[in-house]
Design an enzyme around this catalytic site. Structure first.
Site, PDB file in Angstrom:
ATOM      1  CG  HIS A   1      38.101  38.836  37.534  1.00 53.37           C
ATOM      2  ND1 HIS A   1      38.545  39.766  36.625  1.00 53.37           N
ATOM      3  CD2 HIS A   1      37.771  39.532  38.645  1.00 53.37           C
ATOM      4  CE1 HIS A   1      38.484  40.983  37.156  1.00 53.37           C
ATOM      5  NE2 HIS A   1      38.020  40.876  38.381  1.00 53.37           N
TER       6      HIS A   1
ATOM      7  CE  LYS B   1      35.174  49.606  40.251  1.00 57.40           C
ATOM      8  NZ  LYS B   1      35.846  48.308  40.117  1.00 57.40           N
TER       9      LYS B   1
ATOM     10  NE  ARG C   1      41.540  42.112  44.732  1.00 56.37           N
ATOM     11  CZ  ARG C   1      41.477  43.273  44.136  1.00 56.37           C
ATOM     12  NH1 ARG C   1      42.181  43.490  43.047  1.00 56.37           N
ATOM     13  NH2 ARG C   1      40.722  44.241  44.616  1.00 56.37           N
TER      14      ARG C   1
ATOM     15  CB  SER D   1      40.080  45.508  35.848  1.00 53.51           C
ATOM     16  OG  SER D   1      39.603  44.196  36.010  1.00 53.51           O
TER      17      SER D   1
HETATM   18  N1  COA Z   1      41.597  39.046  40.610  1.00 54.23           N
HETATM   19  C1  COA Z   1      41.922  40.180  40.024  1.00 54.23           C
HETATM   20  N2  COA Z   1      41.295  41.342  40.214  1.00 54.23           N
HETATM   21  C2  COA Z   1      40.255  41.322  41.066  1.00 54.23           C
HETATM   22  C3  COA Z   1      39.843  40.170  41.730  1.00 54.23           C
HETATM   23  C4  COA Z   1      40.566  38.995  41.485  1.00 54.23           C
HETATM   24  N3  COA Z   1      40.279  37.853  42.085  1.00 54.23           N
HETATM   25  N4  COA Z   1      38.799  40.475  42.503  1.00 54.23           N
HETATM   26  C5  COA Z   1      38.565  41.762  42.338  1.00 54.23           C
HETATM   27  N5  COA Z   1      39.448  42.291  41.475  1.00 54.23           N
HETATM   28  C6  COA Z   1      39.576  43.687  41.082  1.00 54.23           C
HETATM   29  C7  COA Z   1      38.761  44.094  39.935  1.00 54.23           C
HETATM   30  O1  COA Z   1      39.462  43.913  38.738  1.00 54.23           O
HETATM   31  C8  COA Z   1      38.490  45.533  40.248  1.00 54.23           C
HETATM   32  O2  COA Z   1      39.603  46.300  39.879  1.00 54.23           O
HETATM   33  P1  COA Z   1      39.460  47.828  39.471  1.00 54.23           P
HETATM   34  O3  COA Z   1      38.815  48.534  40.593  1.00 54.23           O
HETATM   35  O4  COA Z   1      40.865  48.196  39.252  1.00 54.23           O
HETATM   36  O5  COA Z   1      38.635  47.869  38.224  1.00 54.23           O
HETATM   37  C9  COA Z   1      38.388  45.539  41.745  1.00 54.23           C
HETATM   38  O6  COA Z   1      39.106  44.446  42.167  1.00 54.23           O
HETATM   39  C10 COA Z   1      37.010  45.366  42.299  1.00 54.23           C
HETATM   40  O7  COA Z   1      36.157  45.162  41.265  1.00 54.23           O
HETATM   41  P2  COA Z   1      35.025  44.068  41.027  1.00 54.23           P
HETATM   42  O8  COA Z   1      35.369  42.767  41.606  1.00 54.23           O
HETATM   43  O9  COA Z   1      34.663  44.135  39.595  1.00 54.23           O
HETATM   44  O10 COA Z   1      33.954  44.614  41.885  1.00 54.23           O
HETATM   45  P3  COA Z   1      33.395  45.993  41.787  1.00 54.23           P
HETATM   46  O11 COA Z   1      33.636  46.518  43.129  1.00 54.23           O
HETATM   47  O12 COA Z   1      33.864  46.784  40.625  1.00 54.23           O
HETATM   48  O13 COA Z   1      31.892  45.626  41.466  1.00 54.23           O
HETATM   49  C11 COA Z   1      29.661  44.990  42.011  1.00 54.23           C
HETATM   50  C12 COA Z   1      31.069  45.348  42.469  1.00 54.23           C
HETATM   51  C13 COA Z   1      29.494  44.947  40.501  1.00 54.23           C
HETATM   52  C14 COA Z   1      29.415  43.629  42.570  1.00 54.23           C
HETATM   53  C15 COA Z   1      28.758  46.050  42.636  1.00 54.23           C
HETATM   54  O14 COA Z   1      29.088  47.331  42.098  1.00 54.23           O
HETATM   55  C16 COA Z   1      27.310  45.754  42.370  1.00 54.23           C
HETATM   56  O15 COA Z   1      26.762  44.882  42.986  1.00 54.23           O
HETATM   57  N6  COA Z   1      26.670  46.521  41.443  1.00 54.23           N
HETATM   58  C17 COA Z   1      25.252  46.377  41.162  1.00 54.23           C
HETATM   59  C18 COA Z   1      24.441  47.462  41.887  1.00 54.23           C
HETATM   60  C19 COA Z   1      24.239  47.108  43.349  1.00 54.23           C
HETATM   61  O16 COA Z   1      23.571  46.161  43.714  1.00 54.23           O
HETATM   62  N7  COA Z   1      24.848  47.921  44.199  1.00 54.23           N
HETATM   63  C20 COA Z   1      24.758  47.720  45.653  1.00 54.23           C
HETATM   64  C21 COA Z   1      25.906  46.866  46.116  1.00 54.23           C
HETATM   65  S1  COA Z   1      25.969  46.854  47.886  1.00 54.23           S
END
Ligand code: COA
Length: 159
Positions: free
Chosen positions: A17, A41, A90, A128
């Protein structure tokens, strides 16, 4: 001033990140690392704990701020005057999920775009949940985590 948000769950924040964040911070004036409360989640750390770990991890990057938010990401982006949202892409496996999120967010707010950065190859397969699993099973991966995050994980997992 061009502000962007970098939203995510950050449970916990990793060097993957941070890599994306640093790339975004070189392009935009202000980057808000945005810790989502509503991610669909079930998280290990509370949103406040995730926010605190993120704050510690970015303290040396000048134009980065950390904020937590609840509700829709597009509403948060509007509140902070962000012009776009940053995401890391990624591998090909991320593409469909990221595309559907980006399209839904554009549907919700048509002035709002998603900009993708690619991570350094060292972090291509990092996530993560993988980190949580390795630590919970007694592994050590300090070089993939910002200072203090591994210790916070061990404490949280009572290890
Ligand atoms: N390096 C390492 N890990 C990475 C990464 C990077 N560059 N980019 C993403 N990841 C990993 C994360 O650690 C996570 O791993 P996990 O699933 O094992 O925990 C996974 O990839 C994706 O997670 P993250 O980047 O945190 O995104 P998310 O999909 O969990 O969260 C939000 C997405 C928070 C942006 C989305 O849920 C959101 O917008 N929530 C608010 C409500 C909303 O508006 N919803 C409608 C969205 S259309």
């Amino acid at each position: 001033m061009k502000t962007v948000i970098y939203p995510g769950t950050f449970d916990p924040i990793t060097n993957g990140h941070i890599d994306i964040l640093k790339k975004a911070s070189r392009v935009f004036d202000r980057v808000i690392l945005s810790v989502a409360e509503d991610t669909g989640k079930s998280t290990l750390f509370t949103v406040e704990e995730r926010e605190q770990l993120c704050r510690g991890a970015v303290s040396d990057i000048a134009n980065v701020e950390v904020m937590k938010f609840s509700g829709l990401v597009v509403n948060f982006a509007r509140e902070v005057n962000a012009i776009a949202m940053i995401r890391g892409l990624r591998a090909i496996s991320d593409f469909e999920y990221e595309l559907s999120q980006a399209l839904m967010n554009e549907k919700l707010s048509n002035r709002f775009s998603t900009i993708f950065f690619v991570p350094d190859y060292k972090y291509l397969y990092l996530s993560s949940s993988m980190i949580r699993q390795v630590i919970s099973l007694g592994g050590s991966i300090n070089n993939l985590l910002p200072p203090g995050v591994e210790e916070a994980l061990r404490k949280k997992l009572n290890l």
